[in-house]
Design an enzyme around this catalytic site. Structure first.
Site, short mmCIF file in Angstrom:
data_model
loop_
_atom_site.label_atom_id
_atom_site.label_comp_id
_atom_site.label_asym_id
_atom_site.label_seq_id
_atom_site.Cartn_x
_atom_site.Cartn_y
_atom_site.Cartn_z
N CYS A 1 0.72 3.17 3.56
CA CYS A 1 1.21 2.77 4.87
C CYS A 1 2.35 1.83 4.78
CB CYS A 1 0.32 2.39 5.79
SG CYS A 1 -0.55 0.85 5.20
N CYS B 1 1.07 -1.11 -0.05
CA CYS B 1 0.17 -0.05 0.19
C CYS B 1 0.90 1.36 -0.01
CB CYS B 1 -1.00 -0.18 1.12
SG CYS B 1 -1.87 1.55 1.33
N CYS C 1 -7.09 -0.86 2.12
CA CYS C 1 -6.41 -1.14 2.80
C CYS C 1 -6.82 -1.20 4.40
CB CYS C 1 -4.94 -0.25 2.99
SG CYS C 1 -3.88 -0.69 4.02
N CYS D 1 -9.81 -6.29 -8.44
CA CYS D 1 -9.33 -5.66 -9.41
C CYS D 1 -8.85 -3.96 -9.01
CB CYS D 1 -10.56 -5.38 -10.45
SG CYS D 1 -10.10 -4.41 -11.83
N CYS E 1 -4.53 1.60 6.71
CA CYS E 1 -4.57 3.07 6.55
C CYS E 1 -5.90 3.60 5.88
CB CYS E 1 -3.47 3.80 5.82
SG CYS E 1 -3.38 3.28 4.11
#
Length: 136
Positions: free
Chosen positions: A55, A52, A101, A124, A104
């Protein structure tokens, strides 16, 4: 997850300072990048993990990546169930399952029930919110 499994909270201003305009539009404002955007990791073939950008949490693995033909990186499952959260998205006519995520809250993309075995899922994902780290 983060080192202590804590959730990361940032103000809108902090997100804008941390991310590019496109990363912010997609990851924080729940946007979608254009399909086949150069550099979106759709064509990435190396082994590694996709983290991510908000984070640094590892969310997706090349082991679970497949070519869906959609123009976005697609995975049949996350690295583990604890790192990605979902919610229903009503922005289109039909409801979709949005994923983000779990650490975060950064918007990743959507999950659909038209993927390959063993899960039958197609996660996706917007490549602009990913940081690919190849296995060395």
């Amino acid at each position: 997850m983060s080192a202590n499994n804590a959730k990361i909270k940032r103000s809108d201003r902090e997100w804008q300072e941390l991310l590019t305009e496109e990363e912010y539009r997609v990851g924080i404002k729940d946007g979608t990048e254009r399909a086949f955007t150069p550099g979106n990791h759709n064509d990435e073939k190396r082994e590694g993990l996709y983290h991510c950008k908000g984070c640094g949490t590892a969310l997706w693995s090349s082991e679970h990546k497949f070519d869906s033909g959609t123009g976005w990186p697609s995975f049949w499952k996350p690295v583990n169930d604890d790192v990605v959260a979902t919610k229903t998205d009503f922005k289109m006519i039909l409801p979709r399952t949005e994923c983000h995520c779990a650490v975060c809250g950064m918007h990743q993309g959507h999950v659909f029930k038209d993927g390959p075995p063993p899960t039958g899922e197609r996660w996706c994902i917007n490549g602009v919110v990913l940081d690919f780290r190849p296995t060395e």
